[in-house]
Write a protein that holds these residues in place. Sequence first.
Motif, PDB file in Angstrom:
ATOM      1  N   GLY A 255      12.678  15.537  25.578  1.00  0.00           N
ATOM      2  CA  GLY A 255      12.453  14.035  25.124  1.00  0.00           C
ATOM      3  C   GLY A 255      11.136  13.904  24.190  1.00  0.00           C
ATOM      4  N   GLU A 256      10.765  15.036  23.669  1.00  0.00           N
ATOM      5  CA  GLU A 256       9.398  14.795  22.916  1.00  0.00           C
ATOM      6  C   GLU A 256       9.834  15.209  21.263  1.00  0.00           C
ATOM      7  OE1 GLU A 256       6.993  12.973  23.482  1.00  0.00           O
ATOM      8  OE2 GLU A 256       7.187  12.889  25.572  1.00  0.00           O
ATOM      9  N   ILE A 257       9.578  14.783  20.126  1.00  0.00           N
ATOM     10  CA  ILE A 257       9.537  15.169  18.868  1.00  0.00           C
ATOM     11  C   ILE A 257       8.472  16.384  18.844  1.00  0.00           C
ATOM     12  CG2 ILE A 257       9.337  14.838  16.401  1.00  0.00           C
ATOM     13  CD1 ILE A 257       9.797  11.935  16.923  1.00  0.00           C
ATOM     14  N   VAL A 258       9.145  17.586  18.491  1.00  0.00           N
ATOM     15  CA  VAL A 258       8.414  18.810  18.284  1.00  0.00           C
ATOM     16  C   VAL A 258       8.219  19.160  16.834  1.00  0.00           C
ATOM     17  CG1 VAL A 258       8.612  19.555  20.698  1.00  0.00           C
ATOM     18  CG2 VAL A 258      10.061  20.233  18.848  1.00  0.00           C
ATOM     19  N   ALA A 259       8.987  18.654  15.918  1.00  0.00           N
ATOM     20  CA  ALA A 259       8.826  19.010  14.610  1.00  0.00           C
ATOM     21  C   ALA A 259       9.529  17.810  13.757  1.00  0.00           C
ATOM     22  CB  ALA A 259       9.150  20.286  14.259  1.00  0.00           C
ATOM     23  N   VAL A 260       8.813  17.558  12.587  1.00  0.00           N
ATOM     24  CA  VAL A 260       9.538  16.839  11.492  1.00  0.00           C
ATOM     25  C   VAL A 260       9.909  17.778  10.245  1.00  0.00           C
ATOM     26  CG1 VAL A 260       9.389  14.883   9.904  1.00  0.00           C
ATOM     27  CG2 VAL A 260       8.318  14.745  12.144  1.00  0.00           C
ATOM     28  N   ILE A 261      11.220  17.972   9.990  1.00  0.00           N
ATOM     29  CA  ILE A 261      11.402  19.098   9.224  1.00  0.00           C
ATOM     30  C   ILE A 261      12.184  18.247   7.758  1.00  0.00           C
ATOM     31  CG2 ILE A 261      11.987  20.672  10.920  1.00  0.00           C
ATOM     32  CD1 ILE A 261      14.871  20.162  11.088  1.00  0.00           C
ATOM     33  N   ASP A 262      12.374  19.309   6.753  1.00  0.00           N
ATOM     34  CA  ASP A 262      13.085  19.034   5.465  1.00  0.00           C
ATOM     35  C   ASP A 262      12.535  17.883   4.820  1.00  0.00           C
ATOM     36  OD1 ASP A 262      15.296  20.697   6.308  1.00  0.00           O
ATOM     37  OD2 ASP A 262      16.686  19.197   6.663  1.00  0.00           O
ATOM     38  N   TRP A 263      11.296  18.269   4.180  1.00  0.00           N
ATOM     39  CA  TRP A 263      10.312  17.619   3.188  1.00  0.00           C
ATOM     40  C   TRP A 263      10.518  17.612   1.983  1.00  0.00           C
ATOM     41  CZ3 TRP A 263       6.372  14.678   5.455  1.00  0.00           C
ATOM     42  CH2 TRP A 263       6.225  14.438   6.855  1.00  0.00           C
ATOM     43  N   ASP A 264      11.948  17.739   1.593  1.00  0.00           N
ATOM     44  CA  ASP A 264      12.098  17.912  -0.020  1.00  0.00           C
ATOM     45  C   ASP A 264      12.166  16.559  -0.785  1.00  0.00           C
ATOM     46  OD1 ASP A 264      12.955  20.422   0.672  1.00  0.00           O
ATOM     47  OD2 ASP A 264      14.990  20.175   0.596  1.00  0.00           O
ATOM     48  N   CYS A 265      12.221  15.652  -0.017  1.00  0.00           N
ATOM     49  CA  CYS A 265      12.132  14.126  -0.675  1.00  0.00           C
ATOM     50  C   CYS A 265      10.639  13.254  -0.481  1.00  0.00           C
ATOM     51  CB  CYS A 265      13.118  13.029  -0.075  1.00  0.00           C
ATOM     52  SG  CYS A 265      14.808  13.804  -0.394  1.00  0.00           S
ATOM     53  N   ALA A 266       9.687  14.379   0.004  1.00  0.00           N
ATOM     54  CA  ALA A 266       8.262  13.664   0.348  1.00  0.00           C
ATOM     55  C   ALA A 266       7.747  13.306  -0.998  1.00  0.00           C
ATOM     56  CB  ALA A 266       7.449  14.685   0.956  1.00  0.00           C
ATOM     57  N   GLY A 267       6.706  12.360  -0.725  1.00  0.00           N
ATOM     58  CA  GLY A 267       5.953  11.811  -1.584  1.00  0.00           C
ATOM     59  C   GLY A 267       4.912  10.648  -1.548  1.00  0.00           C
ATOM     60  N   ARG A 268       4.429   9.804  -2.502  1.00  0.00           N
ATOM     61  CA  ARG A 268       3.392   8.915  -2.082  1.00  0.00           C
ATOM     62  C   ARG A 268       4.296   7.701  -2.419  1.00  0.00           C
ATOM     63  NH1 ARG A 268      -2.324   8.777  -3.158  1.00  0.00           N
ATOM     64  NH2 ARG A 268      -1.854  11.035  -3.997  1.00  0.00           N
ATOM     65  N   GLY A 269       4.259   6.589  -1.406  1.00  0.00           N
ATOM     66  CA  GLY A 269       5.148   5.511  -1.435  1.00  0.00           C
ATOM     67  C   GLY A 269       4.865   4.561  -0.249  1.00  0.00           C
ATOM     68  N   PRO A 270       5.439   3.350  -0.395  1.00  0.00           N
ATOM     69  CA  PRO A 270       5.464   2.343   0.634  1.00  0.00           C
ATOM     70  C   PRO A 270       5.807   2.898   2.047  1.00  0.00           C
ATOM     71  CG  PRO A 270       6.252   1.306  -1.304  1.00  0.00           C
ATOM     72  CD  PRO A 270       6.404   2.848  -1.336  1.00  0.00           C
ATOM     73  N   ALA A 271       5.125   2.358   3.125  1.00  0.00           N
ATOM     74  CA  ALA A 271       5.852   2.536   4.498  1.00  0.00           C
ATOM     75  C   ALA A 271       7.232   2.158   4.571  1.00  0.00           C
ATOM     76  CB  ALA A 271       4.654   1.948   5.608  1.00  0.00           C
ATOM     77  N   GLY A 272       7.713   1.073   3.970  1.00  0.00           N
ATOM     78  CA  GLY A 272       9.104   0.638   4.199  1.00  0.00           C
ATOM     79  C   GLY A 272      10.058   1.583   3.849  1.00  0.00           C
ATOM     80  N   VAL A 273       9.868   2.715   3.039  1.00  0.00           N
ATOM     81  CA  VAL A 273      10.824   3.584   2.421  1.00  0.00           C
ATOM     82  C   VAL A 273      11.113   4.381   3.872  1.00  0.00           C
ATOM     83  CG1 VAL A 273      11.190   5.850   1.434  1.00  0.00           C
ATOM     84  CG2 VAL A 273       9.916   4.013   0.255  1.00  0.00           C
ATOM     85  N   ASP A 274      10.385   5.023   4.567  1.00  0.00           N
ATOM     86  CA  ASP A 274      10.657   5.651   6.115  1.00  0.00           C
ATOM     87  C   ASP A 274      11.093   4.879   7.266  1.00  0.00           C
ATOM     88  OD1 ASP A 274      10.200   8.260   4.804  1.00  0.00           O
ATOM     89  OD2 ASP A 274       8.294   8.657   5.572  1.00  0.00           O
ATOM     90  N   LEU A 275      10.305   3.609   7.301  1.00  0.00           N
ATOM     91  CA  LEU A 275      10.605   2.677   8.205  1.00  0.00           C
ATOM     92  C   LEU A 275      12.173   2.208   8.208  1.00  0.00           C
ATOM     93  CD1 LEU A 275      10.203   0.969  10.901  1.00  0.00           C
ATOM     94  CD2 LEU A 275       8.956  -0.646   9.097  1.00  0.00           C
TER      95      LEU A 275
ATOM     96  N   PRO B 113       0.935  -1.160   0.063  1.00  0.00           N
ATOM     97  CA  PRO B 113      -0.153  -0.026  -0.161  1.00  0.00           C
ATOM     98  C   PRO B 113       0.703   1.194  -0.037  1.00  0.00           C
ATOM     99  CG  PRO B 113      -0.690  -1.494   1.904  1.00  0.00           C
ATOM    100  CD  PRO B 113       0.686  -2.141   1.429  1.00  0.00           C
ATOM    101  N   THR B 114       0.313   2.335  -0.324  1.00  0.00           N
ATOM    102  CA  THR B 114       1.137   3.614  -0.485  1.00  0.00           C
ATOM    103  C   THR B 114       0.679   4.713   0.089  1.00  0.00           C
ATOM    104  OG1 THR B 114      -0.093   4.371  -2.561  1.00  0.00           O
ATOM    105  CG2 THR B 114       1.985   2.953  -2.874  1.00  0.00           C
ATOM    106  N   GLY B 115       1.125   5.498   0.789  1.00  0.00           N
ATOM    107  CA  GLY B 115       0.708   6.622   1.640  1.00  0.00           C
ATOM    108  C   GLY B 115       1.540   7.756   1.758  1.00  0.00           C
ATOM    109  N   LEU B 116       1.687   8.612   2.439  1.00  0.00           N
ATOM    110  CA  LEU B 116       2.440   9.836   2.601  1.00  0.00           C
ATOM    111  C   LEU B 116       4.048   9.238   3.352  1.00  0.00           C
ATOM    112  CD1 LEU B 116       3.253  12.725   2.246  1.00  0.00           C
ATOM    113  CD2 LEU B 116       2.313  13.098   4.636  1.00  0.00           C
ATOM    114  N   VAL B 117       5.059   9.527   2.476  1.00  0.00           N
ATOM    115  CA  VAL B 117       6.461   9.268   3.121  1.00  0.00           C
ATOM    116  C   VAL B 117       7.097  10.445   3.007  1.00  0.00           C
ATOM    117  CG1 VAL B 117       6.217   6.807   2.583  1.00  0.00           C
ATOM    118  CG2 VAL B 117       7.162   8.314   0.996  1.00  0.00           C
ATOM    119  N   HIS B 118       7.907  10.616   4.302  1.00  0.00           N
ATOM    120  CA  HIS B 118       8.848  11.959   4.053  1.00  0.00           C
ATOM    121  C   HIS B 118      10.094  11.587   3.052  1.00  0.00           C
ATOM    122  CE1 HIS B 118      12.284  14.050   5.946  1.00  0.00           C
ATOM    123  NE2 HIS B 118      11.342  14.772   6.493  1.00  0.00           N
ATOM    124  N   GLY B 119      10.422  10.619   2.894  1.00  0.00           N
ATOM    125  CA  GLY B 119      11.660  10.217   2.007  1.00  0.00           C
ATOM    126  C   GLY B 119      13.062  10.338   2.525  1.00  0.00           C
TER     127      GLY B 119
END
Length: 286
Positions: free
Chosen positions: A180-200, A162-168
């Motif tokens: 100790g908490e994530i307050v932001a995910v940055i640098d989305w230049d490689c983002a797209g639609r793809g399999p979960a395994g790409v980011d994992l 399946p595909t969904g949003l990936v950061h890339g």
Amino acid sequence: MWVLQLVGGDAVTEIRPLKAGGSPWLIGWGDASAGGRAVLRVGTAAEARVQARAETAMPIADEHGVPVPDVLGSRISDEESLLLIEWIDGSSSQPVEPDPARLEALGAMAAVIFRADLGDIELPHVSRPIDGVDFDALRTASPHPLLERAARRLDGMHPESPTGLVHGDLWPGNTLWRDGEIVAVIDWDCAGRGPAGVDLASLRLDAALSWGPEASDHVLAGWEREAAEPAQDVAYWDAVAGVNTPPDLGWFVETTIEAIDRPDLTREVMMKRRDAFLSDALERLG
């Protein structure tokens, strides 16, 4: 002047490079009340397509519970591409010893990103991390037997996913933390639609590079807990992540040391860990 017009400031009071002496830039301004800060990303006109990926993906991620900076404005001309985003106070620094809670939080964040509903929004298909870099060409220029063997093993393999949003390009250096908490995910230049395994797998590889092979298991545990299902084709995506690295790790080493504040890491250690991670993935593939 463009930044001041967007934010309603009177004068620029601060300009500071945030990466390798250049873009992105921290811009501070003052006005009659107080002032503020924002981050200005500057690229060439040719990089406008990359900027568009980030500008499209970030609001989608935000709508689905991913902490991201707000987009304050953008401009594309024949000379440059500009993206102004919210400044978020946080740090990408990571501890020398592996922190299971942090690693699981990273894995969980990848699952949160993936389940964002893209609907009819147009984003490029992403099938590997950092798809703007030609890693095939890097291997040709600097042959590495293990990487070449892995590339041959993966050739023609395309598991249905399946595909969904990936950061890339998801790794600790592209996250900001506070208390100790994530307050932001940055640098989305490689983002797209793809399999979960790409980011994992990208997170699992970077965990192995920074802390050793056991660290990647915590990333997987966090992903599966958040997704409420087992991850699919883990060995395949781990191998994809390993293959899509510079043969000598190149800028990966310098970027890791600088971004997550880990001067204890060396090229030799990280290469040894990359090769062990990739060898294990190939063994699990059979």
